[in-house]
Design a protein around this motif. Sequence first.
Motif, short mmCIF file in Angstrom:
data_model
loop_
_atom_site.label_atom_id
_atom_site.label_comp_id
_atom_site.label_asym_id
_atom_site.label_seq_id
_atom_site.Cartn_x
_atom_site.Cartn_y
_atom_site.Cartn_z
N VAL A 35 2.39 -1.28 -9.17
CA VAL A 35 0.87 -0.28 -9.17
C VAL A 35 -0.24 -0.49 -7.94
O VAL A 35 -0.80 -0.42 -6.70
N VAL A 36 -0.32 -2.95 -7.83
CA VAL A 36 -1.18 -2.79 -7.29
C VAL A 36 -0.12 -2.68 -5.57
O VAL A 36 -1.43 -2.82 -4.67
N ILE A 37 1.21 -2.72 -5.84
CA ILE A 37 1.70 -2.60 -4.48
C ILE A 37 1.55 -2.04 -4.15
O ILE A 37 1.02 -1.32 -2.84
N VAL A 38 1.39 -0.46 -4.81
CA VAL A 38 1.30 1.02 -4.69
C VAL A 38 -0.09 1.15 -4.45
O VAL A 38 -0.39 2.11 -2.95
N LEU A 39 -0.92 0.77 -4.54
CA LEU A 39 -2.66 1.05 -3.94
C LEU A 39 -3.07 0.40 -2.69
O LEU A 39 -3.19 1.19 -2.44
N ILE A 40 -2.57 -0.68 -2.79
CA ILE A 40 -2.46 -1.31 -1.54
C ILE A 40 -1.53 -1.00 -0.45
O ILE A 40 -1.87 -0.34 0.84
N GLY A 41 -0.46 -0.80 -0.73
CA GLY A 41 0.36 0.12 0.21
C GLY A 41 -0.68 1.56 0.83
O GLY A 41 -0.59 1.84 1.61
N VAL A 42 -0.65 2.19 -0.42
CA VAL A 42 -1.51 3.74 -0.27
C VAL A 42 -2.29 3.82 0.89
O VAL A 42 -2.81 4.41 1.47
N MET A 81 -12.90 8.91 10.54
CA MET A 81 -13.23 7.92 9.71
C MET A 81 -12.69 8.06 7.93
O MET A 81 -13.45 7.15 7.63
N ARG A 82 -12.73 8.85 7.56
CA ARG A 82 -12.53 9.35 5.87
C ARG A 82 -11.47 8.57 5.91
O ARG A 82 -11.24 7.60 4.92
N PHE A 83 -10.58 8.52 6.05
CA PHE A 83 -8.84 7.79 5.50
C PHE A 83 -9.46 6.40 6.27
O PHE A 83 -8.66 5.81 5.60
N ILE A 84 -10.15 6.07 7.57
CA ILE A 84 -10.12 4.34 7.22
C ILE A 84 -11.07 4.00 6.24
O ILE A 84 -10.88 3.03 5.39
N ILE A 85 -12.01 4.67 5.67
CA ILE A 85 -13.03 4.53 4.35
C ILE A 85 -12.02 4.32 2.95
O ILE A 85 -12.08 3.49 2.30
N ILE A 86 -11.21 5.15 2.80
CA ILE A 86 -10.92 5.64 2.01
C ILE A 86 -9.78 4.21 1.79
O ILE A 86 -9.05 3.22 0.51
N GLY A 87 -9.06 4.27 3.18
CA GLY A 87 -8.20 3.14 2.96
C GLY A 87 -8.74 1.28 3.25
O GLY A 87 -8.05 0.51 2.21
N ILE A 88 -10.18 1.32 3.31
CA ILE A 88 -10.32 -0.08 2.86
C ILE A 88 -10.66 -0.09 1.48
O ILE A 88 -10.99 -0.96 0.80
N VAL A 89 -10.94 0.88 1.28
CA VAL A 89 -11.65 0.84 -0.69
C VAL A 89 -10.18 0.46 -1.43
O VAL A 89 -10.64 0.13 -2.00
N LEU A 90 -9.53 1.76 -0.95
CA LEU A 90 -8.21 0.95 -1.50
C LEU A 90 -7.34 -0.31 -1.28
O LEU A 90 -6.91 -1.40 -2.50
N VAL A 91 -7.87 -0.66 -0.62
CA VAL A 91 -6.66 -2.07 -0.39
C VAL A 91 -7.76 -3.06 -0.70
O VAL A 91 -7.54 -4.14 -1.59
N PHE A 92 -8.92 -3.13 -0.57
CA PHE A 92 -9.60 -4.05 -1.27
C PHE A 92 -9.61 -3.23 -3.11
O PHE A 92 -10.08 -4.80 -3.57
N ALA A 93 -9.72 -2.47 -3.67
CA ALA A 93 -9.58 -2.39 -5.20
C ALA A 93 -8.55 -3.39 -4.87
O ALA A 93 -8.22 -3.82 -6.44
#
Length: 107
Positions: A65-72, A1-13
Amino acid sequence: MRFIIIGIVLVFAGFVILGGFGQNYQAATLESNQFGTCYEYSDNSPPIEINCSFKIFDQTMFFGVVIVLIGVGIISLIKGTRGDWDNRVKPKDMVGPGNNQNSDDSD
């Protein structure tokens, strides 16, 4: 669940950063292709002519940087949805009402 929340936050950011600051970095390609010269704009002074390669490098770094952020973020989402790492708990580490091995009280 943590990875899903972190992923949503990173893609949104990543999308918020791209939407908020992306306009400042898209003019370099247009200026270099259409006019051959690039300008640095500021509020207090007239435009200053600069080398286009520096401006295009800044643009490339920003989008990188934006592509790396969304990719992560996407990798984190995939790991969170596919992973069962949080369900693999050793019986001796289990805590809760169904675990009789670790109960020290006399109930």
